[in-house]
Design an enzyme around this catalytic site. Structure first.
Site, short mmCIF file in Angstrom:
data_model
loop_
_atom_site.label_atom_id
_atom_site.label_comp_id
_atom_site.label_asym_id
_atom_site.label_seq_id
_atom_site.Cartn_x
_atom_site.Cartn_y
_atom_site.Cartn_z
N HIS A 155 0.82 -1.21 0.00
CA HIS A 155 0.00 0.00 0.00
C HIS A 155 0.85 1.27 0.00
CE1 HIS A 155 -4.20 0.43 -0.26
NE2 HIS A 155 -4.52 0.60 1.00
N ASN A 162 -7.20 5.99 3.66
CA ASN A 162 -8.59 6.25 3.32
C ASN A 162 -9.01 7.70 3.52
OD1 ASN A 162 -8.57 3.54 2.87
ND2 ASN A 162 -10.10 3.01 4.40
N ASP A 217 -0.76 2.51 -5.28
CA ASP A 217 -0.71 1.09 -5.63
C ASP A 217 -1.98 0.69 -6.36
OD1 ASP A 217 -1.94 1.51 -2.89
OD2 ASP A 217 -2.50 -0.58 -3.24
N ASN A 254 -9.07 3.04 -2.25
CA ASN A 254 -9.79 3.91 -1.33
C ASN A 254 -9.15 5.28 -1.14
OD1 ASN A 254 -11.91 2.12 -0.82
ND2 ASN A 254 -10.79 1.08 0.80
#
Length: 202
Positions: free
Chosen positions: A19, A76, A101, A122
């Site tokens: 991530h 997020n 990513d 997200n």
């Protein structure tokens, strides 16, 4: 000046995870163009100004300035940081490049687009919401699909294997090259380089 934003999660727990490849691309740009500079804390992010000089073996015509932004809000909520930086510096969405990513690309593959949907990412989804538009460029770095029945959230928070890391390190170099092209020669030139299939690939 333009914004280059690397999405990721803060803290040692997330360092080197799938991530956080956006942060790794920004770290490479910082290493190339401001190796002795210390990041500042602004906009709930670590920020660093860089100047990409003309040259680097390419027919570019002038240097370009950018603010590297690594949000510290967790993935997020990335849009909050991005929108604050863009508003403060009066930067249009078209001059904000998000690096993140992507589960839907093979590990190490790049895809640069000038606009589009979040595609299940997200952090990108929150940036679209907070900027109020999907009309901004995004550079996706492929991390591949989770194996078997592994949960996608667990997968993106896992680290690369040693074998995967070899290809990923090359992809980070290529992604940094693409960002430099975007800054100095524009979106189309950067897309031509980033979206080209790898040697021997499809």
């Amino acid at each position: 000046m333009k914004l280059v934003v690397g999405l990721g999660n803060p803290g040692d727990r997330y360092r080197g995870t799938r991530h956080n490849v956006g942060w790794e691309v920004l770290a490479e740009l910082a290493r190339r163009h401001a190796p002795d500079a210390k990041p500042e804390s602004n906009f709930e992010a670590e920020t660093l100004r860089i100047e990409v000089p003309p040259g680097r073996g390419r027919p570019v015509f002038e240097s370009a300035q950018a603010l590297l932004v690594s949000p510290l809000t967790f993935m997020n909520l990335s849009g909050r940081s991005v929108a604050a930086a863009a508003r403060f510096h009066k930067i249009a969405p078209s001059d904000v490049l998000i690096v993140c990513d992507d589960l839907n690309l093979p590990s190490g593959r790049l895809r640069l687009r000038g606009k589009g949907s979040a595609g299940g990412q997200n952090g990108l989804k929150d940036v679209i919401e907070k900027l109020g538009t999907p009309e901004f460029p995004r550079l996706r770095v492929g991390v591949g699909r989770p194996p078997g029945r592994m949960n996608a959230a667990d997968y993106v928070l896992s680290r690369f294997t040693d074998e995967e890391r070899v290809d990923l390190d090359l992809a980070i170099q290529d992604a940094a090259d693409a960002v430099e092209l975007w800054l100095t020669r524009g979106l189309q030139a950067a897309m031509n380089a980033a979206n080209a299939p790898p040697p021997g690939g499809n």
